[in-house]
Design a protein around this motif. Structure first.
Motif, PDB file in Angstrom:
ATOM      1  N   PHE A   1      48.981  33.122  45.977  1.00  0.00           N
ATOM      2  CA  PHE A   1      47.526  33.000  46.012  1.00  0.00           C
ATOM      3  C   PHE A   1      47.000  32.119  44.888  1.00  0.00           C
ATOM      4  O   PHE A   1      46.022  31.399  45.067  1.00  0.00           O
TER       5      PHE A   1
ATOM      6  N   LEU B   1      46.043  41.626  43.294  1.00  0.00           N
ATOM      7  CA  LEU B   1      45.575  40.871  44.453  1.00  0.00           C
ATOM      8  C   LEU B   1      44.101  41.145  44.732  1.00  0.00           C
ATOM      9  O   LEU B   1      43.650  41.045  45.875  1.00  0.00           O
TER      10      LEU B   1
ATOM     11  N   PHE C   1      51.052  37.073  44.312  1.00  0.00           N
ATOM     12  CA  PHE C   1      50.149  36.701  43.229  1.00  0.00           C
ATOM     13  C   PHE C   1      50.323  35.207  42.946  1.00  0.00           C
ATOM     14  O   PHE C   1      49.353  34.453  42.909  1.00  0.00           O
TER      15      PHE C   1
ATOM     16  N   GLY D   1      41.504  44.473  45.755  1.00  0.00           N
ATOM     17  CA  GLY D   1      42.709  44.253  46.540  1.00  0.00           C
ATOM     18  C   GLY D   1      43.005  45.374  47.515  1.00  0.00           C
ATOM     19  O   GLY D   1      43.453  45.138  48.646  1.00  0.00           O
TER      20      GLY D   1
ATOM     21  N   VAL E   1      42.525  35.119  41.653  1.00  0.00           N
ATOM     22  CA  VAL E   1      43.224  36.304  42.136  1.00  0.00           C
ATOM     23  C   VAL E   1      43.875  36.940  40.905  1.00  0.00           C
ATOM     24  O   VAL E   1      44.094  36.265  39.901  1.00  0.00           O
TER      25      VAL E   1
END
Lengths: 98, 93
Positions: B7, B36, B4, B64, B32
């Motif tokens: 990203f 995710l 997390f 995600g 994000v």
């Protein structure tokens, strides 16, 4: 840290949903929750085929369970209006395999 | 939490997300979340002829759970930093 999907920006807009079983459903997003369950109004399914143009099946007001959702796309209505769906030929999307 | 954070640092970069239904979507990483889930802007599908299903979509939210790969620019990865972060997580977790 946000609790759920940041879908506030697309509420009341036309969206295109790709579900895990490979369907494409278009409609107006009315609501959503932390699990990405969504409420879709004026919805219709776009069925793609290699033999004939895109078929649109009217569904109405739907709740789609978040488990079954893959992609939520913000539809650009101008772009969408310029599409000639009756001429479009494509294989249906594949289902999601985990 | 590691990915997390990773990203979050990649927001603004061009990525290609390959989904579990073989669809691949290229776009700019917008945001994000903890699951995710990925939001992309200026999206285009990689094989547009084969997958015209998203022709009129320019921004999308990808759940995600349906992501198979996230393809990154080669200079988007600081391997040593990731390596250290992984070691720290392994120790703490």
């Amino acid at each position: 840290m946000l609790g759920g999907p940041g879908l506030e920006s697309v509420v009341d807009q036309f969206i295109s949903v790709i579900t895990n079983d490979g369907r494409n459903i278009v409609g107006v997003l009315k609501g959503f929750d932390q699990a990405t369950n969504i409420i879709l109004d004026e919805s219709h399914e776009r069925v793609y085929s290699t033999k004939e143009g895109v078929q649109q099946l009217v569904l109405g007001l739907y709740i789609i369970r978040g488990d079954n959702i893959g992609v939520i796309g913000e539809l650009d209505e101008e772009l969408d209006a310029s599409l000639n769906l009756s001429e479009l030929r494509a294989h249906p999307l594949k289902p999601v395999i985990h | 939490m590691l990915f997390f954070s990773y990203f979050k640092d990649l927001v603004g970069r061009e990525v290609t997300v390959e989904l579990k239904n073989d669809l691949a979507i290229q776009g700019t990483l917008h945001s994000v979340d903890q699951y995710l889930n990925i939001k992309l802007e200026n999206t285009r599908v990689v094989d547009q002829e084969k997958y015209p299903h998203m022709l009129s979509v320019r921004n999308c939210f990808i759940r995600g759970s349906v992501v198979r790969y996230v393809q990154l620019p080669p200079d988007g990865v600081d391997v040593d930093l990731l390596h250290d972060a992984t070691r720290r997580e392994a120790r703490g977790g």
